[in-house]
Structures are given as C-alpha cells and as structure tokens.
Scaffold this motif. Structure first.
Motif, PDB file in Angstrom:
ATOM      1  N   LEU A 258       0.833  -1.209   0.000  1.00 33.64           N
ATOM      2  CA  LEU A 258       0.000   0.000   0.000  1.00 33.64           C
ATOM      3  C   LEU A 258       0.867   1.259   0.000  1.00 33.64           C
ATOM      4  CD1 LEU A 258      -2.905  -0.841   2.493  1.00 33.64           C
ATOM      5  CD2 LEU A 258      -2.881  -1.022   0.009  1.00 33.64           C
ATOM      6  N   VAL A 259       1.928   1.245   0.796  1.00 33.15           N
ATOM      7  CA  VAL A 259       2.823   2.403   0.863  1.00 33.15           C
ATOM      8  C   VAL A 259       3.493   2.632  -0.487  1.00 33.15           C
ATOM      9  CG1 VAL A 259       4.975   3.259   1.869  1.00 33.15           C
ATOM     10  CG2 VAL A 259       3.213   2.280   3.346  1.00 33.15           C
ATOM     11  N   MET A 260       3.983   1.564  -1.111  1.00 35.73           N
ATOM     12  CA  MET A 260       4.671   1.707  -2.387  1.00 35.73           C
ATOM     13  C   MET A 260       3.723   2.225  -3.467  1.00 35.73           C
ATOM     14  SD  MET A 260       7.710   0.878  -1.555  1.00 35.73           S
ATOM     15  CE  MET A 260       8.584   0.722  -3.114  1.00 35.73           C
ATOM     16  N   ALA A 261       2.452   1.858  -3.370  1.00 35.32           N
ATOM     17  CA  ALA A 261       1.475   2.269  -4.385  1.00 35.32           C
ATOM     18  C   ALA A 261       0.962   3.687  -4.157  1.00 35.32           C
ATOM     19  CB  ALA A 261       0.299   1.291  -4.420  1.00 35.32           C
ATOM     20  N   ARG A 262       0.792   4.100  -2.881  1.00 35.48           N
ATOM     21  CA  ARG A 262       0.087   5.355  -2.608  1.00 35.48           C
ATOM     22  C   ARG A 262       0.879   6.369  -1.787  1.00 35.48           C
ATOM     23  NH1 ARG A 262      -5.257   4.523  -4.158  1.00 35.48           N
ATOM     24  NH2 ARG A 262      -5.296   6.789  -4.286  1.00 35.48           N
ATOM     25  N   LYS A 263       2.068   6.026  -1.346  1.00 34.06           N
ATOM     26  CA  LYS A 263       2.919   6.938  -0.580  1.00 34.06           C
ATOM     27  C   LYS A 263       2.162   7.580   0.591  1.00 34.06           C
ATOM     28  CE  LYS A 263       6.502   8.208  -3.911  1.00 34.06           C
ATOM     29  NZ  LYS A 263       7.183   9.335  -4.595  1.00 34.06           N
ATOM     30  N   ASP A 287       6.871  -1.112   9.910  1.00 37.53           N
ATOM     31  CA  ASP A 287       7.389  -1.417   8.568  1.00 37.53           C
ATOM     32  C   ASP A 287       6.838  -0.452   7.523  1.00 37.53           C
ATOM     33  OD1 ASP A 287       8.679  -3.468   9.792  1.00 37.53           O
ATOM     34  OD2 ASP A 287       7.548  -5.083   8.834  1.00 37.53           O
ATOM     35  N   GLY A 288       5.563  -0.098   7.664  1.00 37.48           N
ATOM     36  CA  GLY A 288       4.960   0.832   6.716  1.00 37.48           C
ATOM     37  C   GLY A 288       5.570   2.218   6.805  1.00 37.48           C
ATOM     38  N   ALA A 289       5.786   2.690   8.035  1.00 33.49           N
ATOM     39  CA  ALA A 289       6.389   4.017   8.214  1.00 33.49           C
ATOM     40  C   ALA A 289       7.824   4.030   7.711  1.00 33.49           C
ATOM     41  CB  ALA A 289       6.335   4.418   9.685  1.00 33.49           C
ATOM     42  N   ALA A 290       8.567   2.959   7.995  1.00 31.45           N
ATOM     43  CA  ALA A 290       9.951   2.891   7.523  1.00 31.45           C
ATOM     44  C   ALA A 290      10.001   2.857   5.997  1.00 31.45           C
ATOM     45  CB  ALA A 290      10.641   1.662   8.104  1.00 31.45           C
ATOM     46  N   ALA A 291       9.070   2.108   5.389  1.00 28.17           N
ATOM     47  CA  ALA A 291       9.025   2.053   3.926  1.00 28.17           C
ATOM     48  C   ALA A 291       8.695   3.420   3.340  1.00 28.17           C
ATOM     49  CB  ALA A 291       7.987   1.018   3.470  1.00 28.17           C
ATOM     50  N   LEU A 292       7.765   4.137   3.974  1.00 28.08           N
ATOM     51  CA  LEU A 292       7.389   5.465   3.488  1.00 28.08           C
ATOM     52  C   LEU A 292       8.559   6.435   3.600  1.00 28.08           C
ATOM     53  CD1 LEU A 292       5.204   7.327   2.378  1.00 28.08           C
ATOM     54  CD2 LEU A 292       4.437   7.732   4.734  1.00 28.08           C
ATOM     55  N   ALA A 302       6.557  12.911   8.590  1.00 23.17           N
ATOM     56  CA  ALA A 302       5.290  12.316   9.010  1.00 23.17           C
ATOM     57  C   ALA A 302       5.466  10.830   9.308  1.00 23.17           C
ATOM     58  CB  ALA A 302       4.229  12.516   7.920  1.00 23.17           C
ATOM     59  N   ALA A 303       6.300  10.153   8.527  1.00 21.07           N
ATOM     60  CA  ALA A 303       6.571   8.735   8.782  1.00 21.07           C
ATOM     61  C   ALA A 303       7.275   8.574  10.130  1.00 21.07           C
ATOM     62  CB  ALA A 303       7.426   8.156   7.662  1.00 21.07           C
ATOM     63  N   LEU A 304       8.193   9.490  10.434  1.00 25.47           N
ATOM     64  CA  LEU A 304       8.858   9.440  11.734  1.00 25.47           C
ATOM     65  C   LEU A 304       7.858   9.644  12.865  1.00 25.47           C
ATOM     66  CD1 LEU A 304      11.362   9.270  13.504  1.00 25.47           C
ATOM     67  CD2 LEU A 304      11.745  11.698  13.087  1.00 25.47           C
ATOM     68  N   ASP A 305       6.872  10.515  12.653  1.00 21.36           N
ATOM     69  CA  ASP A 305       5.837  10.716  13.673  1.00 21.36           C
ATOM     70  C   ASP A 305       5.119   9.405  13.998  1.00 21.36           C
ATOM     71  OD1 ASP A 305       6.348  13.413  13.975  1.00 21.36           O
ATOM     72  OD2 ASP A 305       4.876  14.024  12.457  1.00 21.36           O
ATOM     73  N   VAL A 306       4.889   8.580  12.975  1.00 21.51           N
ATOM     74  CA  VAL A 306       4.240   7.280  13.193  1.00 21.51           C
ATOM     75  C   VAL A 306       5.136   6.400  14.056  1.00 21.51           C
ATOM     76  CG1 VAL A 306       3.425   5.170  12.067  1.00 21.51           C
ATOM     77  CG2 VAL A 306       2.909   7.398  11.051  1.00 21.51           C
TER      78      VAL A 306
END
Length: 757
Positions: A258-263, A287-292, A302-306
């Motif tokens: 999902l992250v790779m498709a929609r950032k 894993d999703g936040a790290a991937a983003l 924002a990913a770091l906030d997660v």
C-alpha cells in the motif's frame, strides 16, 4: 486443437517445442517437459517437487527466461484440466508470472540472448499471460473454492481484465459462498474497474469482514480514489485479516505494498495502526512508516511521527525492530532520541522471560533484552549520532548478536561494516571478545589508528589459530616484533601439515624480520597443493607486502602474471595490476600494456584500478598505445559492458573519468555524467560513484562556463523530486538518499554559486 481436447490432454504439443534450445536459470530447458508431466499425472509429492523445480528454473526469483513463455500455455491447460494433479501449483505459477511482469522482469535483458528486442519480448510475455487468463477463466466456477480463488488471482494479474472474463467473474460472484473465493473475485473486479460504487456499497453490507477488508485493500492498492471507509475498514480489521491476505499469496507484505502504491496517502492508516497494541499491527505500522520514509522525501517527517507514536508504548516483541527502523529513517535528532528511549526504557516485569530470540535464527532461546542496547548503539552509529558509544555502557560485554539490515549479525561484523571509530568502550569490548570471533574483530581493527589498535596485539596473537590470514597480516602491518615466536611456530606447524595457509604467517614474518626468504616461503606455500583440501588463496596480500622489499624472485613472480590476457577472476586481475605497477619502474610499461588493455576491456570490478594505472603510465607511453587506450575507453563509454547480471552501468562513468584526465574537454564528458547522475537515482550500483560524477561535472563547469546552466538544472530537478534513491537494501534508502542530496547540494552551490530554492 479444440479447448476441450486441451483439457483432456493438457500437454498436447509439448514434444514439438525445442526445449533443448531454450534456457533457464540452470542451463538448457530440456528438463522442463518432465516436470510439466509430473504436474499432470504425478502423485502429490512429485507434483510439489515439479512445481518447486519449475519455479526455481524458469521463474527464478522472478526472472523470465527464453523457456518461460513457451511453458505458460501448458501451465494454463494443466490448471484447467480437471484430472491434473498439479492444478493448484499451475495456478500459483501463473500468478507468479503475472507478478514478474508487473515487477518489470519482462523488460529486463540480463538473462536473455544478446540482442533480444525487449519491447517485443515484453509484448510476448503479456500476450502469453492474457492467453493463459482466458484458458483458466472457467476455473472461477470450479467445485474447489481454493482453485476458484486462485483463478481469480490469475485474472487479476492480467490487466486489463478482458470483458469476457469480467462477465464470468460477475456470474460467479452472484452465487459465491466461500469468503476467500469471493474476496479474490471482488479484488479482480476492483482491479479491472468493473464494480460501481453502488455495487461495492451493496457488497459491504452483506459480506464478511474478510471480504470487505480485501475489497478495501485492493481499492487502495490499485489506485482508486481513497474513500473514508477504505482506511477505516483496513484499520479496524488489520489484525484479523492482513496476515491472511499475505498467506493466500495476494501480496508479499500488505502494508508495504500500500505504501509503495500510494505513498503519503496511507499516512492516516499508519497513524491508526500505530495506536494499536497488537504486536502484529505495531509491526505493520513500523514497517509501513519505515518504507514510506525510504521512498518519499516529503513524507519522511510524518513517517517518523508514526514511529514515534509506536515508541511511546511499544510492545516488547517490537522494541528491537523499532530501534532498527528508527535508525534507518535518516531524519536525525528526533529519531536518535527515540532510539535511546526505546533501547534503555524500563520493560515490563515479565519482558526478560517472554521475549525470545527469533525462532530459527540459530541464536538459542535466551532473552535478547541485553542485546537491545547494542542494537541501539548500532542504530545511532548508522544515524551518525555520537551518543552511540555511551549506549554501549548499557549493553552487556557478552553481547554477540545485533540487528543489522533486518537480520541478526554478529556484533563485530555489524560494527566493522559501519566502520565504527575506535573508542575506549569499543576497545574494551574488542579486548574481551577477539578470542570468540577474531576474524571479524581484526576486520574492525584494520580501520583503527595503529597506535590504538596495536594495544590489542596480545589478544590478536591468541586469535591466530582461528584467523590465520587476518591476524597474521594485522600483526605484520603493526610491526609487532613480540609476535615473531608465535608466527614462526604457526608457520612451521602449517608447513608441516602441508597447508597453503602458511603463506600468511610467512608474509608477516618477512615484514617483521626484514627477511625476504619468508616471502619465497609464502610463495611456495601458495603454490603447493593443499593436503587439507583447502582452496588456493589469491596472491594480492603477498604481492602488496613483497613490493616493499622487491628482489629478483619478486620480479619473476610479477612477470609470470603479465600474460597479455586478462585473468578470469576479479582478484586474479587485481594481482595482474599489482604486478604491472611493480614492474613499471623495472622493465618499463610497454611490455605490460597488452595485459593492461585486456583488463580494461573486460571492465567490471577491476576497471577503476586499471584505469587509474593506465592514466598514471600514459605519460611515458607511445602514441599508438595511447590511441588504443582512448579507443577502448570510448568504446566502454559508448557501448558499455555486460556482466552475468546484465549491463554494467558503472563502467561508462569510470571510463569517462579516465578519458577526461587524458582529454579534459572530451565532447561526451558532459552528457555521459549527466546521464549517469540521473540513472543513479534508480541504479544502486551507481550511488557510490556520485561524488566522482559530481567532481567531473564541477571540473567541466569550470572549464566551460556554458555547461553550468545545464548541470545546475539537472541537479535541481533531482533535488526537487520526492522520490528517494533506490538502494540494494530498502532500509538504506533514507540514509543513502540524504548522502546523495548533500553531495548534489554541495555541487550545485559550487557550480552555480547558489543553493536549492
């Protein structure tokens, strides 16, 4: 032949294919028909074995070979044949084939015959998948629900989904009772854009949560407009449904896809997952936040906030993973503070008893509580935070394993790869642990100042039996006279056993005693047939050490390596370069040029050293040899060179660097380097060359101010892009991208006199 007869005999025509002239990962494809036959009439064990062999051979790690396309119709017929044993395996193969096409393997020429038209090959792959999709369409109404679900996944892989197949999927959906099959059919229809909003709303009302979850996941993943219910449904049912989606082969990692498709569009979902207590859900949030953070510059904060939200109350099982991922965000101070908090925070009272090392890791069942501090220290080191050393105080000196690039790695290997600087704490750890793992610790000691590292000479001597090569060379380079008796004893013992590893203590003894006879003994050890069956080592270390005390025997050895041809292996070519360099002042360079040109022509890993040596020797080289060198370098720039894994994108840059030293105003200098700089964002092997590329661009801008505008425009576009650079490890993206951006920003400032707006 009719479709009905194909169902009765799915292998009709298999012997008319010239399989022996086709290839797969392990050679010619003459074994493929036998494996396909096992899928039809073998027992369950034979069918499973055949499926494994076929995946490994003609779809190895997703790669598509010349034998893959001709096999696709047979897989489709087997899947559609009611009496075939391996129907499920055949459907899984077709799904894998579709994923390979989607991943771009149908456009990758690496393992195809030279000159393959990749546009045509890609079209043939897609046509084969579309044909297979039509052949297995009837399976969506098969009595077996698992086969119905897999057939729908095949249809989903073939985009656009043909109208005829959409009609069949719709008919089956109206009568489908199995939730897994129903979810697969809905995903295929959503992917094909065949369901209206009203139809989706109706399905939501009367379907099971797993079906609604699958519908929402596919809608987000396929690029549809994200509606509030999509993310609400995913967050609500993630713990119960996401893992099942992965287990059914719908995706590899539900959140990462999902992250790779929609950032950044999935940030609300990540935020909702981060607030949940389940370790599986927290892992998805991490894993999703790290991937983003690894793919989007704009979303990094924002990913770091997660991740920080998870860090406020992490599940015990997730602490090590969270520490590791925080170290890879590339964001800086906030992440480093969180690493320290997570790594040193008080765990729950039962944590030490409940948290075990990963199953199957070979690390035993000990609690890894003590290792968490070492993980934190390594993460801080990777993030460039100086507090990493202080955190070692919190780690047990007995810690041998740390998390490194999402895997468990020995402490010494991990810190050596990160080139950890010498500190009193790390020196104390090395003193205590060298005896346990001398080879890796010696690798780290090699990078430290001699005056500090050599204080551990006694410990390195104790490690000699386990690390003959590295410990011997280290002691020799330190000029550690106290090691002479131990090295003499070891050399005698290895010589008596007929071991070619005796070359290493002899090299060290030659350096320590100033006795060139030990170099000759090292050569004799190298050349003997090892009685212990050990592989013959390469000569590089011997040549490097011996070149400091050259003599007739050394020069004879070097001459034997200069054959006029390039050696086969990379290390052997490096040995040839050492020999050429050593003889240049003795025999002159002219006799070595055929060998040097042959090494340059082979390119690959030895090319940088070969080009540097050629430029150095060019001052005293006859014009005809210089012309040959320039012609060869221009050929590498224009045509590149191929390796076993495809075209080598690095060698044109290296060759152009040499050309610009020989001809500073070479007409292709600008275009070659700008092209390479743009490719570096998606080709990980080019990333280490970015400083060299920027250096050449700065020189070109200085020599011709007219180049500045074009160079600055290219760098500015790359810096303004939201996409991170692609690295060999996804977890290094943020860190490597930060280095990439700093290098480009410095170059832009120097070239244009301004920074990025």
């Amino acid at each position: 032949m009719s479709a009905n007869s194909n169902k009765q005999n799915p292998l009709a025509g298999i012997d008319s294919v010239s399989w022996g002239k086709l290839s797969h990962a392990y050679g010619d494809a003459s074994d493929v028909p036998g494996h396909l036959r096992a899928l039809v009439d073998g027992d369950a064990k034979a069918a499973d074995h055949a499926s494994s062999e076929l995946f490994a051979a003609i779809l190895h790690q997703g790669t598509i070979y010349t034998a893959t396309i001709p096999a696709i119709p047979f897989f489709a017929r087997i899947a559609a044949c009611p009496g075939a044993r391996g129907r499920k395996e055949a459907l899984w193969f077709l799904i894998g084939f579709g994923e390979s096409i989607r991943a771009g393997w149908s456009r990758a020429p690496g393992y195809l015959p030279r000159g393959t038209n990749m546009k045509d090959f890609d079209a043939r792959c897609r046509a084969a998948l579309a044909g297979a999709c039509e052949m297995v369409a009837s399976v969506v109404s098969d009595p077996a629900p698992e086969l119905r679900a897999l057939a729908a996944q095949v249809a989903q892989a073939s985009l656009p989904v043909p109208g005829k197949i959409i009609a069949m999927l719709r008919r089956q959906l109206s009568v489908e009772k199995d939730n897994d099959a129903k979810a697969a059919i809905i995903r295929a229809l959503v992917a094909g854009g065949a369901l209206s909003r009203a139809e989706v709303d109706a399905l939501r009302e009367k379907s099971a949560p797993s079906v609604v979850f699958a519908t929402a996941w596919k809608a987000v993943q396929s690029g549809a407009e994200i509606e509030p219910w999509h993310l609400e449904t995913l967050a609500k049912h993630w713990d119960a449904c996401a893992e099942k989606l992965e287990a059914r082969g719908v995706c590899g990692d539900a959140i990462v896809e999902l992250v790779m498709a929609r950032k950044g569009a999935v940030l609300p979902l990540l935020d909702a997952l981060a607030a949940q207590k389940s370790p599986a859900v927290q892992r998805s949030a991490i894993d999703g936040a790290a991937a983003l953070a690894g793919i989007s510059r704009a979303s990094a904060d924002a990913a770091l906030d997660v991740l920080l939200k998870v860090a406020r109350k992490p599940h015990a099982d997730m602490r090590r993973r969270l520490v590791h991922m925080l170290g890879n965000t590339g964001v800086g101070g906030r992440a480093a503070d969180a690493i320290i908090e997570v790594a040193t925070g008080d765990p729950s009272p039962t944590w030490a008893q409940t948290v075990k090392r990963p199953t199957g890791s070979g690390l035993g069942e000990q609690s890894y509580l003590r290792d968490l501090r070492a993980d934190g220290a390594l993460a801080l080191l990777r993030a460039g935070d100086k507090r990493w050393d202080r955190l070692l105080d919190e780690a047990s000196l007995e810690t041998d394993w740390v998390g490194h690039n999402a895997m468990c790695s020995t402490f010494a290997i991990a810190f050596a790869r990160e080139k950890a600087p010498c500190t009193p704490r790390l020196l104390a750890r090395a003193k205590k642990r060298i005896a346990v793992e001398p080879s890796s610790w010696c690798e780290l000691l090699e990078t430290w100042p001699v005056e500090k590292a050599s204080t551990l000479a006694r410990e390195v001597m104790d490690g000699l039996p386990k690390a003959v090569q590295k410990a011997s060379l280290l002691l020799g380079s330190w000029r550690c006279a106290a090691a002479i008796p131990r090295l003499e004893e070891l050399a005698q013992e290895l010589d008596a056993r007929g071991s070619n590893t005796a070359m290493w203590p002899h090299i060290a003894l030659a350096q320590l005693k100033g006795d060139a006879r030990h170099f000759e003994l090292a050569r004799a050890a190298y050349e003997r047939n090892d009685k212990e069956g050990k592989a013959r080592h390469f000569l590089s270390d011997l040549l490097t050490a011996w070149s400091a005390r050259p003599g007739a025997a050394f020069h004879a050895l070097c001459r034997a390596l200069i054959t006029g041809k390039a050696a086969t292996s990379f290390p052997a070519r490096e040995e040839q370069l050492l020999a050429i360099r050593a003889l240049a002042g003795v025999d002159g360079a002219k006799s070595a040029w055929p060998t040097l040109l042959a090494i340059i022509d082979k390119a690959e890993r030895p090319l940088p050293n070969a080009c540097a040596l050629a430029v150095r020797l060019s001052k005293d080289t006859p014009k005809n040899l210089m012309d040959s060198l320039v012609e060869m370098l221009e050929s590498i720039v224009a045509k590149g060179r191929s390796t076993w894994s495809g075209k080598d994108e690095c060698v044109p840059v290296t060759a152009m660097g040499a050309l610009l030293q020989l001809q500073p105003d070479h007409p292709k200098g600008l275009a070659t380097n700008l092209t390479a700089l743009k490719k570096a964002t998606r080709e990980h092997r080019l990333l280490p060359l970015v400083p060299d590329i920027c250096g050449m661009l700065k020189t070109l801008a200085q020599r011709n101010p007219a180049n500045r505008k074009k160079i600055a425009a290219t760098i500015t576009r790359l810096l303004k892009s939201d996409n991170r650079v692609v690295t060999i490890s996804d977890e290094d993206c943020a860190r490597m991208d930060d280095i990439f951006c700093r290098t480009l920003a410095d170059a832009l400032h120097e070239i244009s006199g301004t920074g990025l707006d």
